[in-house]
Design a protein around this motif. Sequence first.
Motif, PDB file in Angstrom:
ATOM      1  N   UNK A  59       0.834  -1.205   0.000  1.00  0.00           N
ATOM      2  CA  UNK A  59       0.000   0.000   0.000  1.00  0.00           C
ATOM      3  C   UNK A  59       0.868   1.254   0.000  1.00  0.00           C
ATOM      4  N   UNK A  60       2.023   1.162   0.633  1.00  0.00           N
ATOM      5  CA  UNK A  60       2.938   2.311   0.657  1.00  0.00           C
ATOM      6  C   UNK A  60       3.448   2.630  -0.746  1.00  0.00           C
ATOM      7  N   UNK A  61       3.675   1.595  -1.557  1.00  0.00           N
ATOM      8  CA  UNK A  61       4.102   1.811  -2.939  1.00  0.00           C
ATOM      9  C   UNK A  61       3.026   2.565  -3.721  1.00  0.00           C
ATOM     10  N   UNK A  62       1.785   2.169  -3.522  1.00  0.00           N
ATOM     11  CA  UNK A  62       0.677   2.851  -4.198  1.00  0.00           C
ATOM     12  C   UNK A  62       0.559   4.291  -3.697  1.00  0.00           C
ATOM     13  N   UNK A  63       0.785   4.476  -2.406  1.00  0.00           N
ATOM     14  CA  UNK A  63       0.711   5.834  -1.860  1.00  0.00           C
ATOM     15  C   UNK A  63       1.769   6.740  -2.492  1.00  0.00           C
ATOM     16  N   UNK A  85      -7.793   5.942 -10.223  1.00  0.00           N
ATOM     17  CA  UNK A  85      -8.129   5.509 -11.579  1.00  0.00           C
ATOM     18  C   UNK A  85      -6.882   5.522 -12.461  1.00  0.00           C
ATOM     19  N   UNK A  86      -6.050   6.529 -12.313  1.00  0.00           N
ATOM     20  CA  UNK A  86      -4.813   6.600 -13.090  1.00  0.00           C
ATOM     21  C   UNK A  86      -3.840   5.497 -12.686  1.00  0.00           C
ATOM     22  N   UNK A  87      -3.790   5.193 -11.406  1.00  0.00           N
ATOM     23  CA  UNK A  87      -2.921   4.113 -10.926  1.00  0.00           C
ATOM     24  C   UNK A  87      -3.364   2.782 -11.518  1.00  0.00           C
TER      25      UNK A  87
END
Length: 201
Positions: free
Chosen positions: A132-136, A146-148
């Motif tokens: 989740x930290x990577x996504x953050x 949506x872009x992710x």
Amino acid sequence: MDRIGFLGVPDVGAEARQIFDEDVAEVGYVMSVSRLWAYQPATVTGLFALLRQVNTGDRLSLRQRSVLVTACASAFGDSYCSLVWGGRLAEASDARTAAGVLRGVDDGLSASERAMAAWARKVARDPNGTTAADVQELRDAGFDDAQIFTITVFVALRVAFSTVNDALGLRPDAPLRSTVPGAVRDAVTFGRPIDDAADEA
């Protein structure tokens, strides 16, 4: 030519011939990847239509797509797409920046592009290792969820495409030896070597 990668050369129908013609118009020769996918031209046409569909809403720019493919292909070890897209990234930025991305050094990129490149490498190398930290980090770089999602699907489809090409022994086209900037070519020290002889159209 009696082989393409590890396979024999497929029969060329009208759909494959159209792809060949598009190659000649765009790069001046028929790419080896197109010859290989002549086994299922409708599939590769559908795959690239799917990639365009994925990008419909968020409209990743050519430079952003070049960053993503260069980063994921080099992390995955695919020399073919690394050379092609490293060359495109060099055109969109410069050869030094593109060579850096191929080596995992993103100094020439913007903050948002660096986040994209880092994420692309993680997806290519170990999708189960993301956190989740990577996504953050992507959110902090300005991307919404949506872009992710778009970025992730785009990278995953590119990895699937590379997997087929690499597993079946496809080598980068001989013309890439002279058309890709030297700094980019020198950075691709992985994957299969550039083909020895130019393909005939």
